[in-house]
Design an enzyme around this catalytic site. Structure first.
Site, short mmCIF file in Angstrom:
data_model
loop_
_atom_site.label_atom_id
_atom_site.label_comp_id
_atom_site.label_asym_id
_atom_site.label_seq_id
_atom_site.Cartn_x
_atom_site.Cartn_y
_atom_site.Cartn_z
N CYS A 1 62.56 -8.93 42.05
CA CYS A 1 63.62 -9.71 42.66
C CYS A 1 63.12 -11.13 42.97
O CYS A 1 62.90 -11.91 42.05
CB CYS A 1 64.18 -8.99 43.89
SG CYS A 1 65.77 -9.63 44.45
N HIS B 1 65.03 -3.20 42.11
CA HIS B 1 63.92 -2.89 43.01
C HIS B 1 63.34 -1.49 42.75
O HIS B 1 63.83 -0.50 43.30
CB HIS B 1 64.40 -2.94 44.46
CG HIS B 1 64.64 -4.31 44.99
ND1 HIS B 1 63.72 -4.98 45.77
CD2 HIS B 1 65.69 -5.15 44.85
CE1 HIS B 1 64.21 -6.17 46.10
NE2 HIS B 1 65.41 -6.29 45.55
N GLU C 1 60.55 -0.33 43.93
CA GLU C 1 59.94 0.18 45.17
C GLU C 1 60.95 0.82 46.10
O GLU C 1 60.57 1.53 47.04
CB GLU C 1 59.19 -0.95 45.89
CG GLU C 1 60.05 -1.87 46.75
CD GLU C 1 60.91 -2.85 45.99
OE1 GLU C 1 61.70 -3.58 46.64
OE2 GLU C 1 60.80 -2.91 44.75
#
Length: 277
Positions: free
Chosen positions: A107, A236, A238
């Site tokens: 991002c 994302h 994560e």
């Protein structure tokens, strides 16, 4: 000389807000050492990128995105000098790349890599900005989950072995724009767009909203360099490393324990163990 341990660093500070999640993903993927380091520590010379194998640039809002997403952060890393030395922090980054190590930006971290010139890195040029990430076509911040088609021919270390990935996005400036049609064509022909927005069947890239949340040409959701070791993406990974991160985990009871986002970090750690230790 570094020890025989996989060492990952996650850069924090000046507006990042996902560093803890990224560090957790690295640890869950098998990294032996994971350090969250404020960029001020690097600039003060109290930490050095040379001590690590895997550099992570986390998401957030660097400097409030006041000059456009991550632009101020890119200028800082390009021009800031490490205290007590003649070395610029950018020199550590370029040495990191020359040493064959891994960098992933998510991002805001992807935006940072593009605006520093690290991506797409054609012809080993990691200094010239040739693309950008700009405002979503819809004119609004997007917070939703997206399907990503994986290019099996891409050299990207992180996406090897996968056909499709389901991940969340949350950004207002995620539209990938190349400086010329020729550059975009080369990214496509060299398979440097490892992940593209697609429909739920993972069959074809799309430019249609909302499957493509920002209007990126050809559905580009992420870009790697020709080595496959540098990778940036807007979604994302994560944020989906365990089944309970899935938005329908209470209804889709057959979900595996490991979330799809963890796959990218596992590939990175595996690459380091097989090639760098």
């Amino acid at each position: 000389m570094m020890s025989k341990k996989v060492r990952a660093i996650v850069i924090a500070g000046n507006g990042t807000n996902c560093e803890r999640e990224v560090a957790f993903a690295c640890k869950q993927a098998g990294a032996d050492v994971v350090d969250i380091v404020h960029v001020a520590e690097l600039l003060a010379g109290r930490a050095r990128l040379d001590s690590y194998h895997f550099l992570n640039l986390a998401g957030g809002f660097l400097d409030g995105d006041d000059l456009g997403s991550a632009k101020a952060g890119a200028n800082r890393l390009r021009h800031a000098r490490v205290a007590g030395s003649e070395e610029h922090l950018a020199e550590q980054i370029h040495r990191f790349i020359a040493d064959g190590k891994l960098i992933m930006g998510v991002c805001n971290g992807f935006q940072l890599m593009v605006k520093m010139g690290l991506l797409p890195g054609l012809d080993a040029d990691y200094r010239h900005q040739s693309a950008t990430l700009t405002f979503n076509d819809c004119g609004r911040f997007q917070d939703r989950w997206v399907y990503l088609k994986v290019d099996p021919l891409s050299p990207c270390v992180y996406t090897k072995g996968f056909e499709g990935i389901y991940l969340p996005v949350r950004h207002g400036e995620g539209k990938f724009v190349a400086e010329s049609p020729d550059l975009l064509a080369r990214i496509e022909s060299e398979h440097l767009a490892p992940v593209c927005y697609c429909d739920a069947d993972y069959k074809a890239a799309t430019e249609e909203f909302p499957a493509n949340p920002n209007g990126s040409a050809h559905g580009i959701a992420g870009v790697c360099d020709p080595s496959g070791r540098l990778f940036g993406l807007m979604p994302h990974p994560e944020a989906y490393v365990h089944r309970t991160h899935h938005p329908r985990w209470t209804r889709e009871t057959q979900l595996p324990e490991e979330g799809m986002g963890l796959w990218l970090y596992q590939n990175a750690i595996r690459f380091i163990r097989e090639n760098m230790l």
